[in-house]
Write a protein that holds these residues in place. Structure first.
Motif, mmCIF file in Angstrom:
data_model
loop_
_atom_site.group_PDB
_atom_site.id
_atom_site.type_symbol
_atom_site.label_atom_id
_atom_site.label_comp_id
_atom_site.label_asym_id
_atom_site.label_seq_id
_atom_site.Cartn_x
_atom_site.Cartn_y
_atom_site.Cartn_z
ATOM 1 N N GLY A 1 121.090 -32.578 51.686
ATOM 2 C CA GLY A 1 121.221 -31.134 51.553
ATOM 3 C C GLY A 1 119.932 -30.502 51.087
ATOM 4 N N ARG A 2 120.048 -29.335 50.521
ATOM 5 C CA ARG A 2 118.900 -28.614 50.004
ATOM 6 C C ARG A 2 119.186 -28.256 48.550
ATOM 7 N NH1 ARG A 2 119.479 -24.084 54.456
ATOM 8 N NH2 ARG A 2 117.603 -23.162 53.558
ATOM 9 N N GLY A 3 118.171 -27.761 47.886
ATOM 10 C CA GLY A 3 118.384 -27.361 46.508
ATOM 11 C C GLY A 3 118.188 -28.503 45.528
ATOM 12 N N PRO A 4 118.649 -28.334 44.284
ATOM 13 C CA PRO A 4 118.367 -29.288 43.213
ATOM 14 C C PRO A 4 118.868 -30.703 43.483
ATOM 15 C CG PRO A 4 119.224 -27.230 42.324
ATOM 16 C CD PRO A 4 119.384 -27.144 43.807
ATOM 17 N N GLY A 5 119.963 -30.838 44.243
ATOM 18 C CA GLY A 5 120.515 -32.170 44.480
ATOM 19 C C GLY A 5 119.754 -33.004 45.485
ATOM 20 N N GLN A 6 118.841 -32.380 46.239
ATOM 21 C CA GLN A 6 118.162 -33.117 47.302
ATOM 22 C C GLN A 6 117.341 -34.279 46.764
ATOM 23 O OE1 GLN A 6 114.436 -31.924 49.678
ATOM 24 N NE2 GLN A 6 116.114 -31.131 50.936
ATOM 25 N N ALA A 7 116.646 -34.083 45.655
ATOM 26 C CA ALA A 7 115.791 -35.135 45.110
ATOM 27 C C ALA A 7 116.603 -36.382 44.781
ATOM 28 C CB ALA A 7 115.056 -34.631 43.873
ATOM 29 N N GLN A 8 117.767 -36.195 44.179
ATOM 30 C CA GLN A 8 118.611 -37.342 43.838
ATOM 31 C C GLN A 8 119.086 -38.055 45.102
ATOM 32 O OE1 GLN A 8 122.045 -36.353 41.473
ATOM 33 N NE2 GLN A 8 122.897 -38.423 41.596
ATOM 34 N N GLU A 9 119.456 -37.293 46.109
ATOM 35 C CA GLU A 9 119.909 -37.908 47.356
ATOM 36 C C GLU A 9 118.780 -38.701 48.012
ATOM 37 O OE1 GLU A 9 121.503 -34.651 49.601
ATOM 38 O OE2 GLU A 9 123.020 -34.199 48.079
ATOM 39 N N LEU A 10 117.588 -38.134 48.060
ATOM 40 C CA LEU A 10 116.456 -38.856 48.642
ATOM 41 C C LEU A 10 116.106 -40.088 47.819
ATOM 42 C CD1 LEU A 10 114.153 -35.872 49.685
ATOM 43 C CD2 LEU A 10 115.410 -37.405 51.214
ATOM 44 N N ASP A 11 116.181 -39.990 46.495
ATOM 45 C CA ASP A 11 115.931 -41.158 45.647
ATOM 46 C C ASP A 11 116.914 -42.278 45.978
ATOM 47 O OD1 ASP A 11 113.805 -40.050 44.273
ATOM 48 O OD2 ASP A 11 115.028 -39.376 42.571
ATOM 49 N N ASP A 12 118.164 -41.924 46.173
ATOM 50 C CA ASP A 12 119.204 -42.898 46.480
ATOM 51 C C ASP A 12 118.937 -43.583 47.824
ATOM 52 O OD1 ASP A 12 121.617 -44.311 46.305
ATOM 53 O OD2 ASP A 12 122.758 -42.689 47.241
ATOM 54 N N ILE A 13 118.584 -42.786 48.830
ATOM 55 C CA ILE A 13 118.304 -43.354 50.159
ATOM 56 C C ILE A 13 117.052 -44.229 50.101
ATOM 57 C CG2 ILE A 13 117.789 -42.795 52.566
ATOM 58 C CD1 ILE A 13 119.243 -40.070 52.031
ATOM 59 N N ALA A 14 116.020 -43.752 49.404
ATOM 60 C CA ALA A 14 114.781 -44.535 49.283
ATOM 61 C C ALA A 14 115.021 -45.835 48.544
ATOM 62 C CB ALA A 14 113.713 -43.706 48.572
ATOM 63 N N ASP A 15 115.899 -45.817 47.550
ATOM 64 C CA ASP A 15 116.231 -47.050 46.830
ATOM 65 C C ASP A 15 116.885 -48.063 47.772
ATOM 66 O OD1 ASP A 15 116.737 -48.624 44.279
ATOM 67 O OD2 ASP A 15 118.798 -48.310 44.960
#
Length: 289
Positions: free
Chosen positions: A134-148
């Motif tokens: 998604g977009r907004g504040p939650g995006q960083a956490q989602e990308l961190d999860d996928i990158a992990d």
């Protein structure tokens, strides 16, 4: 205006770049039409630029039946990307992957889902996974999860929506630049979807649209550690000559890094960007898969 760009060197930028999303809005092609026309594209002059046919997971049985009846698919099977929209149930994916596992005329190239707390369950199905963020504040956490997950060896990419929908406002240059910077900073491969029908930033029928060349150059610049302000300026460029000049200056290493990062994009009208690239002289006179 046509020009020479030293083929096949720069033509590699566009290899299998455009996923065929004909069945999705705003195209909404019937599945039988989408399968027939995808097979036409596989045999046509833009075969080398064509990615998989994207379909809802629930359409897998229909796609398999249609492909099995077309002799062209027996010679060159359709590569299928199975999609579950963000918020949709994941169960149809398992059924679809099992159904297509032994099909000779249609192969699963990837599965696409929206980020959720349980998205990793899809990794167990086997095909490469694409996870829309998604977009907004939650995006960083989602990308961190996928990158992990990617660091742990999962075959996974991120996905971001570049076109507007009734529930998704158009992501402006700052929003898209933020995603590109965040994905590249994490070493995360990504694909895009929606809106990239034209090669340069413009106004498509009264609606703002990002340009394919803008995104390619901006991704390259992000890989060169440009900041988001620079990426915003690149995404704002409307001078096609400027963008073509920048893109054709890429060397082989630049192209390899670019395409390892930006792997493709979904488009409901794949010929829209491809015919514009051809008119600019950025594709060979005749291409092969």
């Amino acid at each position: 205006m046509s020009r020479s760009t030293g083929f096949p060197h720069h033509a590699r930028i566009f290899e299998h770049l455009v996923d065929d999303a004909a069945v999705f809005p705003p195209g909404l092609a019937p599945t039988d039409v989408a399968v027939r026309e995808h097979l036409d594209l596989q045999a046509g002059p833009y075969a080398a630029q064509l990615g998989p046919l994207l379909v809802p997971a629930t359409a897998a049985a229909e796609v398999a039946a249609l492909a099995a009846r077309d002799p062209r698919a027996a010679r060159s099977p359709i590569q299928v990307g199975l999609v579950v929209r963000p918020g949709g149930p994941l169960e149809p994916l398992a059924d679809a992957v099992r159904l297509l596992h032994d099909e000779s005329a249609a192969h699963v190239s990837s599965v696409e889902v929206g980020w959720s707390a349980d998205w990793r369950e899809v990794l167990e199905l086997g095909p490469p996974v694409v996870v829309e963020v998604g977009r907004g504040p939650g995006q960083a956490q989602e990308l961190d999860d996928i990158a992990d997950a990617a660091r742990q060896g999962a075959r996974v990419r991120a996905k971001f929506r570049t076109g507007q929908t009734p529930t998704w406002p158009w992501p402006d240059e700052a929003t898209l630049a933020g995603f590109l910077h965040a994905a590249v900073a994490r070493g995360l491969a990504f694909k895009l979807t929606g809106g990239l029908h034209h090669v340069v930033r413009g106004d498509g029928g009264g609606e703002p649209m990002h340009g394919l060349l803008n995104v390619l150059v901006a991704t390259h610049d992000a890989l060169e550690r440009a900041g988001t302000a620079h990426l915003v300026r690149t995404l704002e460029v409307t001078d096609v000559e400027d963008l073509v000049g920048r893109l054709t200056a890429f060397d082989a290493g630049d192209i390899d890094r670019l395409r390892a990062s930006f792997t493709g994009f979904g488009c409901c009208g794949v010929l829209d960007p491809l015919t514009e690239l051809k008119a600019l002289g950025l594709l060979p006179e005749r291409t092969t898969a």
